[in-house]
Design a protein around this motif. Structure first.
Motif, PDB file in Angstrom:
ATOM      1  N   ILE A   1      65.174 -17.602  55.187  1.00 24.09           N
ATOM      2  CA  ILE A   1      65.080 -19.033  54.863  1.00 24.09           C
ATOM      3  C   ILE A   1      66.374 -19.769  55.212  1.00 24.09           C
ATOM      4  O   ILE A   1      66.341 -20.846  55.792  1.00 24.09           O
ATOM      5  N   LYS A   2      67.516 -19.202  54.873  1.00 24.79           N
ATOM      6  CA  LYS A   2      68.797 -19.881  55.113  1.00 24.79           C
ATOM      7  C   LYS A   2      68.997 -20.156  56.604  1.00 24.79           C
ATOM      8  O   LYS A   2      69.337 -21.275  56.993  1.00 24.79           O
ATOM      9  N   SER A   3      68.766 -19.166  57.445  1.00 24.25           N
ATOM     10  CA  SER A   3      68.968 -19.371  58.886  1.00 24.25           C
ATOM     11  C   SER A   3      67.939 -20.357  59.446  1.00 24.25           C
ATOM     12  O   SER A   3      68.268 -21.153  60.323  1.00 24.25           O
TER      13      SER A   3
ATOM     14  N   VAL B   1      57.941 -18.183  56.075  1.00 27.30           N
ATOM     15  CA  VAL B   1      58.652 -16.991  56.543  1.00 27.30           C
ATOM     16  C   VAL B   1      59.149 -16.205  55.339  1.00 27.30           C
ATOM     17  O   VAL B   1      59.121 -16.687  54.208  1.00 27.30           O
ATOM     18  N   SER B   2      59.666 -15.013  55.578  1.00 24.80           N
ATOM     19  CA  SER B   2      60.182 -14.201  54.479  1.00 24.80           C
ATOM     20  C   SER B   2      61.443 -14.855  53.894  1.00 24.80           C
ATOM     21  O   SER B   2      62.208 -15.498  54.616  1.00 24.80           O
TER      22      SER B   2
ATOM     23  N   PRO C   1      60.678 -19.695  47.830  1.00 24.76           N
ATOM     24  CA  PRO C   1      61.820 -20.301  47.140  1.00 24.76           C
ATOM     25  C   PRO C   1      62.944 -20.595  48.132  1.00 24.76           C
ATOM     26  O   PRO C   1      63.072 -19.916  49.149  1.00 24.76           O
ATOM     27  N   ILE C   2      63.702 -21.600  47.830  1.00 27.13           N
ATOM     28  CA  ILE C   2      64.800 -22.001  48.707  1.00 27.13           C
ATOM     29  C   ILE C   2      65.977 -21.055  48.481  1.00 27.13           C
ATOM     30  O   ILE C   2      66.740 -21.229  47.547  1.00 27.13           O
ATOM     31  N   GLY C   3      66.081 -20.047  49.323  1.00 30.13           N
ATOM     32  CA  GLY C   3      67.180 -19.089  49.230  1.00 30.13           C
ATOM     33  C   GLY C   3      66.829 -17.883  48.386  1.00 30.13           C
ATOM     34  O   GLY C   3      65.950 -17.934  47.536  1.00 30.13           O
ATOM     35  N   VAL C   4      67.538 -16.801  48.633  1.00 33.12           N
ATOM     36  CA  VAL C   4      67.287 -15.569  47.888  1.00 33.12           C
ATOM     37  C   VAL C   4      68.150 -15.465  46.632  1.00 33.12           C
ATOM     38  O   VAL C   4      67.940 -14.586  45.814  1.00 33.12           O
ATOM     39  N   ASN C   5      69.114 -16.383  46.501  1.00 32.94           N
ATOM     40  CA  ASN C   5      69.947 -16.408  45.303  1.00 32.94           C
ATOM     41  C   ASN C   5      70.482 -17.828  45.121  1.00 32.94           C
ATOM     42  O   ASN C   5      70.258 -18.708  45.954  1.00 32.94           O
TER      43      ASN C   5
END
Length: 148
Positions: free
Chosen positions: A80-82, A75-76, A99-103
């Motif tokens: 990812i977090k949700s 997924v985009s 990647p795991i998370g955007v930040n």
């Protein structure tokens, strides 16, 4: 007596899900048991193309109906977090395409969830072989600053 197949579910129905399904559909020891996506249109395309038995609109329904051994999350990055908060409620192995998370803050949060639930999770970072990524890593390695 034949070997048991590994049951895999897919979350997401875009380009990367299609790429994974191209490979997985060729493996004799893999059974694609379901796909979950926000929109049914894309899910239906992949269902038909790869003869996936069921599509779902929630992760909970997909897990309960198929009991997969593993899940691929394609997924985009923004969601990812949700998605992680939902998938980590189940005892399957997880492969994240992104990647795991955007930040860093999101990544730390997701890592805490992983550790709390004692789950196996993996990240498919195919971009590590891009020329631009290799160039950036080389430039970073020249930097003497330890705190970035």
């Amino acid at each position: 007596m034949g070997l048991n197949k590994t049951k895999i579910a897919i979350i997401g129905a875009g380009y990367m899900a299609d790429e994974y399904l191209k490979v997985l559909s060729q493996l004799k020891n893999i059974e694609i048991v379901g796909i979950c996506n926000r929109t049914q249109k894309n899910s239906n395309k992949l269902k038909k193309k790869y003869k996936i038995p069921k599509i779902f609109n929630t992760i909970e329904k997909m897990y309960n109906a198929t009991k997969p051994d593993g899940v691929i999350i394609a997924v985009s990055p923004e969601i990812i977090k949700s998605i992680a908060q939902k998938i980590f409620k189940h005892p399957w192995k997880c492969l994240f395409e992104k990647p795991i998370g955007v930040n860093f803050k999101e990544s730390k949060f997701i890592n805490k969830l992983l550790n709390k639930n004692n789950l196996n999770s993996f990240i498919g970072l195919n971009r590590r072989f891009y020329a631009s990524t290799k160039y950036l890593l080389n430039e970073i390695s020249k930097d003497k600053l330890k705190n970035r």
